[in-house]
Design a protein around this motif. Sequence first.
Motif, PDB file in Angstrom:
ATOM      1  N   SER A   1     -75.376 -22.249-107.490  1.00 18.87           N
ATOM      2  CA  SER A   1     -74.908 -22.592-108.842  1.00 18.87           C
ATOM      3  C   SER A   1     -73.411 -22.363-109.028  1.00 18.87           C
ATOM      4  CB  SER A   1     -75.682 -21.770-109.883  1.00 18.87           C
ATOM      5  OG  SER A   1     -75.242 -20.422-109.895  1.00 18.87           O
ATOM      6  N   LEU A   2     -72.770 -21.696-108.077  1.00 20.32           N
ATOM      7  CA  LEU A   2     -71.342 -21.397-108.194  1.00 20.32           C
ATOM      8  C   LEU A   2     -70.535 -22.432-107.413  1.00 20.32           C
ATOM      9  CD1 LEU A   2     -71.637 -17.549-107.611  1.00 20.32           C
ATOM     10  CD2 LEU A   2     -71.311 -18.728-109.803  1.00 20.32           C
TER      11      LEU A   2
ATOM     12  N   ARG B   1     -69.533 -11.793-110.229  1.00 21.03           N
ATOM     13  CA  ARG B   1     -70.751 -12.467-110.712  1.00 21.03           C
ATOM     14  C   ARG B   1     -71.889 -12.304-109.712  1.00 21.03           C
ATOM     15  NH1 ARG B   1     -71.479 -18.571-112.878  1.00 21.03           N
ATOM     16  NH2 ARG B   1     -73.681 -18.342-113.359  1.00 21.03           N
TER      17      ARG B   1
ATOM     18  N   SER C   1     -61.228 -20.579-104.187  1.00 20.43           N
ATOM     19  CA  SER C   1     -60.877 -20.383-105.589  1.00 20.43           C
ATOM     20  C   SER C   1     -59.412 -20.747-105.809  1.00 20.43           C
ATOM     21  CB  SER C   1     -61.112 -18.915-105.962  1.00 20.43           C
ATOM     22  OG  SER C   1     -60.644 -18.660-107.257  1.00 20.43           O
TER      23      SER C   1
ATOM     24  N   VAL D   1     -65.856 -14.650-109.088  1.00 15.68           N
ATOM     25  CA  VAL D   1     -67.018 -15.101-108.317  1.00 15.68           C
ATOM     26  C   VAL D   1     -67.693 -13.907-107.652  1.00 15.68           C
ATOM     27  CG1 VAL D   1     -67.754 -16.443-106.293  1.00 15.68           C
ATOM     28  CG2 VAL D   1     -66.143 -17.434-107.939  1.00 15.68           C
TER      29      VAL D   1
END
Length: 144
Positions: free
Chosen positions: A87-88, A121, A109, A118
């Motif tokens: 999902s990232l 998370r 990134s 990230v």
Amino acid sequence: MKALDEIDRKLIALLQDDARMPVSTLAKRVELSRSAVQERLARLEAGGVISQYTVRLGKTDSSVQAWLMINHAEGFTCDDVIDLLRSLPAIRLCHSLAGDVDLLALVESPSPAGLADVRERILLHRSVASVTTAVVLRTLFDRS
């Protein structure tokens, strides 16, 4: 499918460098006719050796890449973590490993702060026990 020969391997290497290389140029480089190269490419595609032709975006000077070494928490498996990673959008690639590390994920990134977000998370997810980060300083070569 028959085993790959030297010409097949050379065609694959040329296409890895430039997937848009015209068949006529490939034919010149491997010293075969255009139709012979087309037949070989069709065989490699049908046999699954070549699965797709794609665009690979270049890394910008300001972007940051890092490998995240992820271990799942006790009672969880890699399957419990993979939906989060998928999902990232910053996660470009993920491998399941044997050994001390459960998952190896490549993150790209636009900034160090984005990389930290990230990483945090992932680390906050209940199925994750630990995340170790190795920032890429430079890419020496890439055959992907």
